[in-house]
Write a protein that holds these residues in place. Structure first.
Motif, PDB file in Angstrom:
ATOM      1  N   LEU A 192      32.367  28.782  31.758  1.00  0.00           N
ATOM      2  CA  LEU A 192      33.901  29.170  32.400  1.00  0.00           C
ATOM      3  C   LEU A 192      33.722  30.452  32.856  1.00  0.00           C
ATOM      4  CD1 LEU A 192      36.514  28.266  29.721  1.00  0.00           C
ATOM      5  CD2 LEU A 192      35.723  26.771  31.509  1.00  0.00           C
ATOM      6  N   SER A 193      34.533  31.067  33.987  1.00  0.00           N
ATOM      7  CA  SER A 193      34.386  32.490  34.323  1.00  0.00           C
ATOM      8  C   SER A 193      35.010  33.325  33.274  1.00  0.00           C
ATOM      9  CB  SER A 193      35.158  32.362  35.590  1.00  0.00           C
ATOM     10  OG  SER A 193      36.772  32.405  35.370  1.00  0.00           O
ATOM     11  N   THR A 194      34.713  34.547  33.604  1.00  0.00           N
ATOM     12  CA  THR A 194      35.292  35.597  32.637  1.00  0.00           C
ATOM     13  C   THR A 194      36.817  35.499  32.392  1.00  0.00           C
ATOM     14  OG1 THR A 194      33.675  37.101  33.081  1.00  0.00           O
ATOM     15  CG2 THR A 194      35.587  38.124  32.190  1.00  0.00           C
ATOM     16  N   GLY A 195      37.485  35.375  33.740  1.00  0.00           N
ATOM     17  CA  GLY A 195      38.994  35.225  33.469  1.00  0.00           C
ATOM     18  C   GLY A 195      39.537  34.002  32.603  1.00  0.00           C
ATOM     19  N   GLN A 196      39.028  33.111  33.108  1.00  0.00           N
ATOM     20  CA  GLN A 196      39.187  31.674  32.477  1.00  0.00           C
ATOM     21  C   GLN A 196      38.861  31.723  30.546  1.00  0.00           C
ATOM     22  OE1 GLN A 196      36.547  29.300  34.419  1.00  0.00           O
ATOM     23  NE2 GLN A 196      38.333  28.160  35.651  1.00  0.00           N
ATOM     24  N   LYS A 197      37.701  32.384  30.294  1.00  0.00           N
ATOM     25  CA  LYS A 197      37.379  32.592  29.051  1.00  0.00           C
ATOM     26  C   LYS A 197      38.466  33.459  28.394  1.00  0.00           C
ATOM     27  CE  LYS A 197      32.273  32.458  29.341  1.00  0.00           C
ATOM     28  NZ  LYS A 197      30.877  33.104  29.188  1.00  0.00           N
ATOM     29  N   GLY A 246      36.748  43.974  33.145  1.00  0.00           N
ATOM     30  CA  GLY A 246      35.794  43.009  33.804  1.00  0.00           C
ATOM     31  C   GLY A 246      36.308  41.994  34.740  1.00  0.00           C
ATOM     32  N   LEU A 247      37.717  42.030  35.130  1.00  0.00           N
ATOM     33  CA  LEU A 247      38.127  40.993  35.822  1.00  0.00           C
ATOM     34  C   LEU A 247      38.272  41.448  37.511  1.00  0.00           C
ATOM     35  CD1 LEU A 247      41.026  39.496  33.604  1.00  0.00           C
ATOM     36  CD2 LEU A 247      39.030  38.924  33.792  1.00  0.00           C
ATOM     37  N   ASP A 248      37.930  40.357  38.348  1.00  0.00           N
ATOM     38  CA  ASP A 248      38.376  40.746  39.559  1.00  0.00           C
ATOM     39  C   ASP A 248      39.694  40.778  39.986  1.00  0.00           C
ATOM     40  OD1 ASP A 248      39.384  38.075  40.191  1.00  0.00           O
ATOM     41  OD2 ASP A 248      37.305  37.089  40.303  1.00  0.00           O
ATOM     42  N   PRO A 249      40.226  41.314  41.033  1.00  0.00           N
ATOM     43  CA  PRO A 249      41.566  41.265  41.283  1.00  0.00           C
ATOM     44  C   PRO A 249      42.461  40.204  41.082  1.00  0.00           C
ATOM     45  CG  PRO A 249      40.346  42.670  42.875  1.00  0.00           C
ATOM     46  CD  PRO A 249      39.325  41.747  42.346  1.00  0.00           C
ATOM     47  N   ARG A 250      41.843  38.972  41.579  1.00  0.00           N
ATOM     48  CA  ARG A 250      42.803  37.821  41.399  1.00  0.00           C
ATOM     49  C   ARG A 250      43.070  37.169  39.916  1.00  0.00           C
ATOM     50  NH1 ARG A 250      40.965  32.511  44.608  1.00  0.00           N
ATOM     51  NH2 ARG A 250      41.796  33.777  46.195  1.00  0.00           N
ATOM     52  N   ALA A 251      41.802  37.451  39.172  1.00  0.00           N
ATOM     53  CA  ALA A 251      42.005  37.043  37.659  1.00  0.00           C
ATOM     54  C   ALA A 251      42.592  38.202  36.973  1.00  0.00           C
ATOM     55  CB  ALA A 251      40.600  37.130  36.935  1.00  0.00           C
ATOM     56  N   ARG A 252      42.761  39.401  37.412  1.00  0.00           N
ATOM     57  CA  ARG A 252      43.722  40.346  36.914  1.00  0.00           C
ATOM     58  C   ARG A 252      45.253  40.270  37.061  1.00  0.00           C
ATOM     59  NH1 ARG A 252      46.069  44.806  38.778  1.00  0.00           N
ATOM     60  NH2 ARG A 252      46.635  46.573  37.301  1.00  0.00           N
ATOM     61  N   ARG A 253      45.324  39.830  38.231  1.00  0.00           N
ATOM     62  CA  ARG A 253      46.762  39.417  38.679  1.00  0.00           C
ATOM     63  C   ARG A 253      47.111  38.170  37.924  1.00  0.00           C
ATOM     64  NH1 ARG A 253      51.224  41.550  39.050  1.00  0.00           N
ATOM     65  NH2 ARG A 253      49.829  43.031  39.923  1.00  0.00           N
ATOM     66  N   GLY A 254      46.321  37.172  37.446  1.00  0.00           N
ATOM     67  CA  GLY A 254      46.681  36.047  36.898  1.00  0.00           C
ATOM     68  C   GLY A 254      47.077  36.360  35.599  1.00  0.00           C
ATOM     69  N   LEU A 255      46.070  37.180  34.749  1.00  0.00           N
ATOM     70  CA  LEU A 255      46.435  37.547  33.567  1.00  0.00           C
ATOM     71  C   LEU A 255      47.590  38.448  33.122  1.00  0.00           C
ATOM     72  CD1 LEU A 255      45.005  37.483  30.784  1.00  0.00           C
ATOM     73  CD2 LEU A 255      44.274  39.714  31.308  1.00  0.00           C
ATOM     74  N   ILE A 256      48.161  39.402  34.328  1.00  0.00           N
ATOM     75  CA  ILE A 256      49.284  40.074  34.202  1.00  0.00           C
ATOM     76  C   ILE A 256      50.438  38.853  34.450  1.00  0.00           C
ATOM     77  CG2 ILE A 256      50.704  41.522  35.531  1.00  0.00           C
ATOM     78  CD1 ILE A 256      48.283  43.112  36.315  1.00  0.00           C
ATOM     79  N   ASN A 257      50.332  38.095  35.039  1.00  0.00           N
ATOM     80  CA  ASN A 257      51.534  37.217  35.084  1.00  0.00           C
ATOM     81  C   ASN A 257      51.738  36.469  34.123  1.00  0.00           C
ATOM     82  OD1 ASN A 257      52.090  38.007  37.878  1.00  0.00           O
ATOM     83  ND2 ASN A 257      51.004  36.208  38.580  1.00  0.00           N
TER      84      ASN A 257
END
Length: 255
Positions: free
Chosen positions: A157-162, A186-197
């Motif tokens: 998995l990607s870092t964001g998925q992990k 360590g998250l890119d902007p899209r993964a960071r925004r997804g995690l915030i949501n």
């Protein structure tokens, strides 16, 4: 789906906190590492049910040390209660079911071959029946928007998925407090925004250690600033972030 393997060594754990009981209550907590380094100094903190709190401060402030106390990985001097339970050896199984700790590096948390096995690990070791384990895994994966990933290999998995799966591993234990260490690192902007949501929508009390003050401003009404093992400020996030002198004094920059 991998077979469910029961562990009979521990009974099922269920705990609901009374509405008037703080999730975390800390009085005069101090801790020194074996080399003599004092990491926490007479720290006092209360977190009520439903609060979402940002824990910020420079490296070495004691944030991670504090977080490791919350489920008994470390134990210092002073009093620490989780859901009214004192941090004692006999209470550790229950306390660790109440406090879900998510490490900064998800690879420290994901050790099973598949996503399903990682997320099922906690409920299995709580002694829950198979039907309950399956239901909890499904619910936890849905909460982090990872339904359908049960058969995936965690290390692919990607870092964001992990990071989402790491959160699911503790959500499956139905914690009363979710504790996250640098979730956006360590998250890119899209993964960071997804995690915030994701964190915004999770209906659980939350304490999050972060250097991401923009995220703190957006998500957490309350902010606790630590430096040199002490809490130096505790208040409304928007107000503290306007105090440039306070931020500069403790190694922080206004977002």
């Amino acid at each position: 789906m991998p077979p469910i393997t029961h562990t009979p060594s521990q009974p099922a754990i269920f705990q609901e906190l009374s509405e008037d009981c703080p999730v975390i209550s800390i009085d005069d907590l101090s801790f020194a590492y074996p080399d003599g380094h004092v990491a926490l100094k007479n720290l006092n903190l209360t977190i009520e049910q439903g609060e979402k709190v940002a824990l910020v401060g420079p490296n070495g402030a004691g944030k991670s040390t504090l977080m490791l106390h919350l489920n008994g990985i470390l134990k210092g001097e002073g009093e620490l209660r989780v859901g009214g339970l004192p941090l004692k050896k006999e209470n550790l199984p229950l306390i660790r079911s109440l406090v879900g700790l998510v490490f900064q590096n998800p690879d420290d948390q994901l050790f099973s071959p598949t996503v399903f096995e990682d997320v099922a690990f906690g409920p299995l070791h709580m002694g829950l029946p198979e039907s309950e384990v399956l239901a909890r895994v499904d619910e936890a994966l849905a909460q982090v928007d990872m339904s359908g990933f049960g058969e995936r290999l965690s290390h692919h998995l990607s870092t964001g998925q992990k990071k989402r799966i790491a959160i699911a591993t503790v959500l499956s234990m139905a914690p009363q407090l979710l504790v996250l260490d640098e979730p956006s690192a360590g998250l890119d902007p899209r993964a960071r925004r997804g995690l915030i949501n994701l964190m915004r929508d999770l209906p659980v009390t939350m304490l999050v250690s972060t250097h991401d003050l923009r995220m703190a401003d957006e998500l957490f009404p309350r902010m606790v600033i630590m430096d040199e093992g002490q809490i130096v400020a505790d208040g409304e996030t928007s107000a503290l972030l306007k105090d440039e002198a306070l931020l500069e004094k403790h190694g922080l920059e206004k977002p």
